[in-house]
Design a protein around this motif. Structure first.
Motif, PDB file in Angstrom:
ATOM      1  N   ASP A   1       4.646  -7.866   2.933  1.00  0.00           N
ATOM      2  CA  ASP A   1       3.460  -6.785   2.750  1.00  0.00           C
ATOM      3  C   ASP A   1       3.431  -6.334   1.431  1.00  0.00           C
ATOM      4  O   ASP A   1       4.569  -6.361   0.776  1.00  0.00           O
ATOM      5  CB  ASP A   1       3.540  -5.901   3.863  1.00  0.00           C
ATOM      6  CG  ASP A   1       4.494  -5.011   4.149  1.00  0.00           C
ATOM      7  OD1 ASP A   1       5.134  -4.426   2.765  1.00  0.00           O
ATOM      8  OD2 ASP A   1       5.068  -4.550   5.189  1.00  0.00           O
ATOM      9  N   GLY A   2       2.567  -5.405   1.180  1.00  0.00           N
ATOM     10  CA  GLY A   2       2.577  -4.594  -0.123  1.00  0.00           C
ATOM     11  C   GLY A   2       3.508  -3.609  -0.337  1.00  0.00           C
ATOM     12  O   GLY A   2       3.849  -3.598  -1.577  1.00  0.00           O
TER      13      GLY A   2
ATOM     14  N   MET B   1       0.693  -2.267   4.220  1.00  0.00           N
ATOM     15  CA  MET B   1       0.065  -2.214   3.054  1.00  0.00           C
ATOM     16  C   MET B   1      -0.587  -3.176   2.541  1.00  0.00           C
ATOM     17  O   MET B   1      -0.057  -4.534   2.552  1.00  0.00           O
ATOM     18  CB  MET B   1       1.014  -1.571   1.864  1.00  0.00           C
ATOM     19  CG  MET B   1       0.612  -1.271   0.678  1.00  0.00           C
ATOM     20  SD  MET B   1       1.499  -0.957  -0.737  1.00  0.00           S
ATOM     21  CE  MET B   1       2.183   0.591  -0.264  1.00  0.00           C
ATOM     22  N   SER B   2      -2.027  -2.988   2.616  1.00  0.00           N
ATOM     23  CA  SER B   2      -2.732  -4.539   2.063  1.00  0.00           C
ATOM     24  C   SER B   2      -2.665  -5.010   0.484  1.00  0.00           C
ATOM     25  O   SER B   2      -1.950  -3.938  -0.290  1.00  0.00           O
ATOM     26  CB  SER B   2      -4.510  -3.968   2.299  1.00  0.00           C
ATOM     27  OG  SER B   2      -4.731  -2.988   1.223  1.00  0.00           O
TER      28      SER B   2
ATOM     29  N   TRP C   1      -4.977  -4.673  -1.523  1.00  0.00           N
ATOM     30  CA  TRP C   1      -5.786  -3.760  -2.502  1.00  0.00           C
ATOM     31  C   TRP C   1      -5.000  -2.678  -2.788  1.00  0.00           C
ATOM     32  O   TRP C   1      -5.015  -2.157  -3.670  1.00  0.00           O
ATOM     33  CB  TRP C   1      -7.082  -3.496  -1.448  1.00  0.00           C
ATOM     34  CG  TRP C   1      -7.968  -4.497  -1.535  1.00  0.00           C
ATOM     35  CD1 TRP C   1      -8.928  -4.879  -2.314  1.00  0.00           C
ATOM     36  CD2 TRP C   1      -8.274  -5.225  -0.272  1.00  0.00           C
ATOM     37  NE1 TRP C   1      -9.753  -5.900  -1.851  1.00  0.00           N
ATOM     38  CE2 TRP C   1      -9.502  -6.052  -0.705  1.00  0.00           C
ATOM     39  CE3 TRP C   1      -7.813  -5.289   0.876  1.00  0.00           C
ATOM     40  CZ2 TRP C   1      -9.846  -7.119   0.316  1.00  0.00           C
ATOM     41  CZ3 TRP C   1      -8.050  -6.417   1.824  1.00  0.00           C
ATOM     42  CH2 TRP C   1      -9.204  -7.452   1.326  1.00  0.00           C
ATOM     43  N   GLU C   2      -4.195  -2.043  -1.788  1.00  0.00           N
ATOM     44  CA  GLU C   2      -3.402  -0.860  -1.912  1.00  0.00           C
ATOM     45  C   GLU C   2      -2.218  -1.298  -2.667  1.00  0.00           C
ATOM     46  O   GLU C   2      -1.927  -0.437  -3.636  1.00  0.00           O
ATOM     47  CB  GLU C   2      -2.910  -0.220  -0.529  1.00  0.00           C
ATOM     48  CG  GLU C   2      -1.924   0.795  -0.499  1.00  0.00           C
ATOM     49  CD  GLU C   2      -2.809   2.099  -1.057  1.00  0.00           C
ATOM     50  OE1 GLU C   2      -2.180   3.167  -1.418  1.00  0.00           O
ATOM     51  OE2 GLU C   2      -4.022   2.068  -1.121  1.00  0.00           O
ATOM     52  N   PHE C   3      -1.609  -2.507  -2.787  1.00  0.00           N
ATOM     53  CA  PHE C   3      -0.501  -2.734  -3.534  1.00  0.00           C
ATOM     54  C   PHE C   3      -1.050  -2.794  -4.859  1.00  0.00           C
ATOM     55  O   PHE C   3      -0.452  -2.106  -5.976  1.00  0.00           O
ATOM     56  CB  PHE C   3      -0.200  -4.289  -3.406  1.00  0.00           C
ATOM     57  CG  PHE C   3       0.802  -4.840  -4.198  1.00  0.00           C
ATOM     58  CD1 PHE C   3       2.249  -4.943  -4.160  1.00  0.00           C
ATOM     59  CD2 PHE C   3       0.372  -5.235  -5.424  1.00  0.00           C
ATOM     60  CE1 PHE C   3       3.263  -5.358  -5.081  1.00  0.00           C
ATOM     61  CE2 PHE C   3       1.358  -6.044  -6.234  1.00  0.00           C
ATOM     62  CZ  PHE C   3       2.541  -6.012  -6.342  1.00  0.00           C
ATOM     63  N   ARG C   4      -2.206  -3.272  -5.176  1.00  0.00           N
ATOM     64  CA  ARG C   4      -2.849  -3.457  -6.743  1.00  0.00           C
ATOM     65  C   ARG C   4      -2.910  -2.238  -7.122  1.00  0.00           C
ATOM     66  O   ARG C   4      -2.684  -1.764  -8.268  1.00  0.00           O
ATOM     67  CB  ARG C   4      -3.884  -4.166  -6.329  1.00  0.00           C
ATOM     68  CG  ARG C   4      -4.465  -4.465  -7.752  1.00  0.00           C
ATOM     69  CD  ARG C   4      -3.558  -5.212  -8.718  1.00  0.00           C
ATOM     70  NE  ARG C   4      -4.141  -5.788 -10.039  1.00  0.00           N
ATOM     71  CZ  ARG C   4      -3.627  -5.823 -11.143  1.00  0.00           C
ATOM     72  NH1 ARG C   4      -2.576  -5.422 -11.597  1.00  0.00           N
ATOM     73  NH2 ARG C   4      -4.343  -6.075 -12.320  1.00  0.00           N
ATOM     74  N   ARG C   5      -3.630  -1.363  -6.388  1.00  0.00           N
ATOM     75  CA  ARG C   5      -3.911   0.365  -6.757  1.00  0.00           C
ATOM     76  C   ARG C   5      -2.656   0.888  -7.257  1.00  0.00           C
ATOM     77  O   ARG C   5      -2.586   1.550  -8.372  1.00  0.00           O
ATOM     78  CB  ARG C   5      -4.509   1.181  -5.601  1.00  0.00           C
ATOM     79  CG  ARG C   5      -4.893   2.328  -6.118  1.00  0.00           C
ATOM     80  CD  ARG C   5      -5.595   3.318  -4.983  1.00  0.00           C
ATOM     81  NE  ARG C   5      -4.544   3.529  -3.860  1.00  0.00           N
ATOM     82  CZ  ARG C   5      -3.580   4.383  -4.282  1.00  0.00           C
ATOM     83  NH1 ARG C   5      -3.443   5.122  -5.482  1.00  0.00           N
ATOM     84  NH2 ARG C   5      -3.035   4.859  -3.312  1.00  0.00           N
ATOM     85  N   ARG C   6      -1.514   0.760  -6.361  1.00  0.00           N
ATOM     86  CA  ARG C   6      -0.232   1.350  -6.729  1.00  0.00           C
ATOM     87  C   ARG C   6       0.273   0.679  -8.028  1.00  0.00           C
ATOM     88  O   ARG C   6       1.044   1.474  -8.737  1.00  0.00           O
ATOM     89  CB  ARG C   6       0.578   1.582  -5.432  1.00  0.00           C
ATOM     90  CG  ARG C   6       0.212   2.398  -4.480  1.00  0.00           C
ATOM     91  CD  ARG C   6       1.035   2.293  -3.085  1.00  0.00           C
ATOM     92  NE  ARG C   6       0.536   3.244  -2.200  1.00  0.00           N
ATOM     93  CZ  ARG C   6       1.411   3.727  -1.010  1.00  0.00           C
ATOM     94  NH1 ARG C   6       2.635   3.559  -1.040  1.00  0.00           N
ATOM     95  NH2 ARG C   6       0.672   4.288  -0.015  1.00  0.00           N
TER      96      ARG C   6
ATOM     97  N   SER D   1      -1.176   2.015 -11.104  1.00  0.00           N
ATOM     98  CA  SER D   1      -0.942   3.361 -11.478  1.00  0.00           C
ATOM     99  C   SER D   1       0.382   3.710 -11.826  1.00  0.00           C
ATOM    100  O   SER D   1       0.765   4.654 -12.044  1.00  0.00           O
ATOM    101  CB  SER D   1      -1.303   4.255 -10.317  1.00  0.00           C
ATOM    102  OG  SER D   1      -0.410   3.912  -8.945  1.00  0.00           O
TER     103      SER D   1
ATOM    104  N   ILE E   1     -11.340  -6.986  -6.251  1.00  0.00           N
ATOM    105  CA  ILE E   1     -10.102  -6.253  -6.765  1.00  0.00           C
ATOM    106  C   ILE E   1      -9.921  -6.682  -8.248  1.00  0.00           C
ATOM    107  O   ILE E   1     -10.201  -7.915  -8.613  1.00  0.00           O
ATOM    108  CB  ILE E   1      -8.976  -6.691  -5.758  1.00  0.00           C
ATOM    109  CG1 ILE E   1      -7.567  -5.924  -6.380  1.00  0.00           C
ATOM    110  CG2 ILE E   1      -8.893  -8.228  -5.926  1.00  0.00           C
ATOM    111  CD1 ILE E   1      -6.214  -6.398  -5.559  1.00  0.00           C
TER     112      ILE E   1
END
Length: 114
Positions: free
Chosen positions: A33-34, A58-59, A61-66, A69, A90
């Motif tokens: 998972d993410g 954690m999807s 999308w959330e992995f990539r956002r984090r 950043s 994404i």
């Protein structure tokens, strides 16, 4: 060769992709998972991440956002491996729609983990 991180909740896909990449000489890490993926990325700083989008916890999308950043991780290229393909909306370096061909997978990994 290079290092690759596979982040996918489907263990069969993780295992199959890891075996193919290991046979090609890559060092492979994986996560289900993410959240685990971020921990693996921080620990191993791979040359490329192969990322599923739809995962429990954690999807992608959330992995990539984090990942984007985090200054230590933001430069790592991401290849999305998803049934959604480009419809996943994404930002990624490349997309491979499941089911993907091994030639396409190896081509993408070679490009980013050179």
């Amino acid at each position: 060769m290079g290092t690759v991180l596979i982040v996918d909740d489907e263990s069969d896909i993780r295992q199959a992709v890891a075996e193919v990449l290991a046979d090609e000489g890559y060092q492979v890490f994986s996560a289900g998972d993410g959240a685990e993926g971020l921990a693996q990325a921080r620990a191993h700083h791979p040359q490329v991440v192969l990322l599923d989008l739809m995962m429990p916890g954690m999807s992608g999308w959330e992995f990539r956002r984090r990942q984007q950043s985090d200054p230590d991780l933001s430069s790592i290229p991401v290849v999305v491996l998803s049934a959604l393909g480009r419809d996943g909306a994404i930002e990624a370096n490349a997309y491979l729609q499941k089911p993907f061909g091994l030639d396409d997978l190896l081509s993408a990994v070679r490009h980013y983990a050179a």
